[in-house]
Design an enzyme around this catalytic site. Structure first.
Site, mmCIF file in Angstrom:
data_model
loop_
_atom_site.group_PDB
_atom_site.id
_atom_site.type_symbol
_atom_site.label_atom_id
_atom_site.label_comp_id
_atom_site.label_asym_id
_atom_site.label_seq_id
_atom_site.Cartn_x
_atom_site.Cartn_y
_atom_site.Cartn_z
ATOM 1 N N TYR A 77 0.827 -1.209 0.000
ATOM 2 C CA TYR A 77 0.000 0.000 0.000
ATOM 3 C C TYR A 77 0.865 1.263 0.000
ATOM 4 O O TYR A 77 0.510 2.261 -0.624
ATOM 5 C CB TYR A 77 -0.996 -0.005 1.168
ATOM 6 N N ASP A 115 -7.573 6.447 -5.132
ATOM 7 C CA ASP A 115 -6.377 7.207 -5.522
ATOM 8 C C ASP A 115 -6.448 8.700 -5.209
ATOM 9 O O ASP A 115 -5.454 9.416 -5.357
ATOM 10 C CB ASP A 115 -6.073 6.992 -7.020
ATOM 11 N N HIS A 130 -14.611 3.180 -1.373
ATOM 12 C CA HIS A 130 -13.635 2.161 -0.961
ATOM 13 C C HIS A 130 -12.468 2.745 -0.166
ATOM 14 O O HIS A 130 -11.453 2.078 0.019
ATOM 15 C CB HIS A 130 -13.115 1.400 -2.200
ATOM 16 N N SER A 199 -15.757 -2.010 -14.260
ATOM 17 C CA SER A 199 -16.164 -3.295 -14.824
ATOM 18 C C SER A 199 -17.534 -3.718 -14.305
ATOM 19 O O SER A 199 -18.092 -4.705 -14.768
ATOM 20 C CB SER A 199 -15.120 -4.366 -14.483
HETATM 21 P P1 OAD Z 1 -11.702 -2.766 -12.996
HETATM 22 O O1 OAD Z 1 -10.239 -2.905 -13.223
HETATM 23 O O2 OAD Z 1 -12.471 -3.974 -12.597
HETATM 24 O O3 OAD Z 1 -12.380 -2.208 -14.311
HETATM 25 C C1 OAD Z 1 -11.847 -1.118 -15.001
HETATM 26 C C2 OAD Z 1 -12.806 -0.789 -16.143
HETATM 27 O O4 OAD Z 1 -12.354 0.397 -16.764
HETATM 28 C C3 OAD Z 1 -12.891 -1.858 -17.233
HETATM 29 O O5 OAD Z 1 -14.259 -2.127 -17.508
HETATM 30 C C4 OAD Z 1 -12.207 -1.202 -18.439
HETATM 31 O O6 OAD Z 1 -12.808 -1.583 -19.656
HETATM 32 C C5 OAD Z 1 -12.471 0.256 -18.159
HETATM 33 N N1 OAD Z 1 -11.481 1.189 -18.728
HETATM 34 C C6 OAD Z 1 -10.156 0.996 -18.955
HETATM 35 N N2 OAD Z 1 -9.580 2.102 -19.443
HETATM 36 C C7 OAD Z 1 -10.566 3.044 -19.516
HETATM 37 C C8 OAD Z 1 -10.611 4.402 -19.921
HETATM 38 N N3 OAD Z 1 -9.513 5.028 -20.353
HETATM 39 N N4 OAD Z 1 -11.798 5.058 -19.870
HETATM 40 C C9 OAD Z 1 -12.915 4.426 -19.430
HETATM 41 N N5 OAD Z 1 -12.937 3.145 -19.034
HETATM 42 C C10 OAD Z 1 -11.781 2.455 -19.074
HETATM 43 O O7 OAD Z 1 -11.897 -1.596 -11.926
HETATM 44 P P2 OAD Z 1 -13.150 -1.267 -11.019
HETATM 45 O O8 OAD Z 1 -14.430 -1.532 -11.735
HETATM 46 O O9 OAD Z 1 -12.920 0.084 -10.503
HETATM 47 O O10 OAD Z 1 -12.186 -2.694 -4.880
HETATM 48 O O11 OAD Z 1 -12.975 -2.305 -9.846
HETATM 49 C C11 OAD Z 1 -13.893 -2.257 -8.797
HETATM 50 C C12 OAD Z 1 -13.245 -2.652 -7.514
HETATM 51 O O12 OAD Z 1 -12.625 -3.920 -7.654
HETATM 52 C C13 OAD Z 1 -12.106 -1.764 -7.068
HETATM 53 O O13 OAD Z 1 -12.540 -0.572 -6.448
HETATM 54 C C14 OAD Z 1 -11.400 -2.649 -6.080
HETATM 55 C C15 OAD Z 1 -11.456 -3.988 -6.807
HETATM 56 O O14 OAD Z 1 -11.660 -5.077 -5.998
HETATM 57 C C16 OAD Z 1 -11.566 -2.716 -3.709
HETATM 58 O O15 OAD Z 1 -10.356 -2.642 -3.615
HETATM 59 C C17 OAD Z 1 -12.483 -2.805 -2.529
#
Ligand code: OAD
Length: 253
Positions: A77, A115, A130, A199
């Site tokens: 971290y 972040d 989160h 996602s």
């Molecule tokens: P993910 O890594 O699961 O998903 C990222 C998403 O962003 C994907 O659907 C990509 O297609 C999309 N993406 C990538 N580049 C992009 C861009 N330039 N513009 C728009 N979209 C883009 O991340 P999260 O959905 O944030 O939780 O993940 C959710 C949670 O899972 C996180 O907060 C974390 C993890 O477990 C905890 O740590 C509690």
């Protein structure tokens, strides 16, 4: 991952998305790691670059991992905290801060990101579902303080002497209830939800936009790739957040 340019987006979709934003009195926004991708912060689930491709989540981001090897978890971290400190908000973050200024009290941004880049871009009506990498929290008394950058292992809490931990939500933990409830209310009441760079796999955040649909509001998804909610949303803009968001606000004065 595909990387279409926003100018390649269907012009009528772009026009409709702009109209939805302009018409909405209440706007709720959910962001995920994708909005920070172009600030150089790796996303979680992308095969090549995501955090979880290099580490097993249960080895690092869980209460059990912290009990097993607190020093390793702390140092991971600490590294992430340094990385985000060295990064800067991108035009996607800035556009959302701009949208907040235009919508005022009718606006809420709920982010899954830890972040801190939304706050650094100027967002204030902001809920960090989160947690935040720039903070540590006491395991026992819940005292929250800035991340002690000099510590190489979990230091004691200055208030009660128990151990500090990162102020983030780990696998298997509940989200802070006040943050979740305020977000649920905003999404349920929203005329428009924007779902950006997530996602849509991790609950309970993933279900927030469904509350908007249930309440009769519209949902616009901004993501280069399909997600589980893509088939449900009102409108999908398959592009990068840092390009699409500024384009959406271009003529909104
Ligand atoms: P993910 O890594 O699961 O998903 C990222 C998403 O962003 C994907 O659907 C990509 O297609 C999309 N993406 C990538 N580049 C992009 C861009 N330039 N513009 C728009 N979209 C883009 O991340 P999260 O959905 O944030 O939780 O993940 C959710 C949670 O899972 C996180 O907060 C974390 C993890 O477990 C905890 O740590 C509690």
């Amino acid at each position: 991952m595909s990387e279409p340019d926003p100018v390649a987006l269907n012009p009528s979709d772009l026009a409709r998305a702009r109209e939805l934003i302009r018409a909405a009195e209440r706007v709720a926004v959910l962001t995920g790691a994708g909005i920070s991708a172009e600030s150089g912060i790796p996303t979680f689930r992308e095969a090549q670059t995501g955090h979880w491709a290099r580490f097993r989540p249960e080895d690092l981001a869980s209460p059990a991992a912290y009990r097993r090897d607190p020093e390793m978890v702390w140092q991971w971290y600490a590294g992430r905290a340094r990385d985000v400190q060295a990064a800067a908000p991108n035009p996607g973050h800035t556009a959302l801060a701009e949208l907040e200024r235009r919508k005022g009290e009718g606006f809420l941004l709920a982010t899954q990101n830890v972040d801190g880049l939304h706050a650094r871009a100027g967002s204030e009506r902001l809920i960090e579902l989160h947690g935040n990498l720039a903070q540590a929290r006491c395991e026992r008394c819940a005292h929250v303080q800035p991340w002690p950058g000099e510590a190489t292992a979990p230091p004691p809490c200055p208030v009660c002497g128990a151990t500090l931990r990162p102020n983030v939500v780990w696998f298997g933990e509940y989200l802070p209830s006040a943050a979740l409830e305020a977000s649920q209310l905003a999404f349920a009441q929203a005329d428009l939800a924007l779902v950006i760079g997530t996602s849509s796999l991790v609950e309970p955040a993933a279900s927030l936009p469904l509350l908007t649909l249930r309440g009769g509001g519209a949902v616009t998804e901004i993501n280069p790739d399909q997600t589980p909610i893509s088939a449900l949303v009102t409108l999908r803009l398959a592009g990068r957040a840092s390009q699409v968001l500024p384009a959406l606000l271009e003529d909104y004065v």
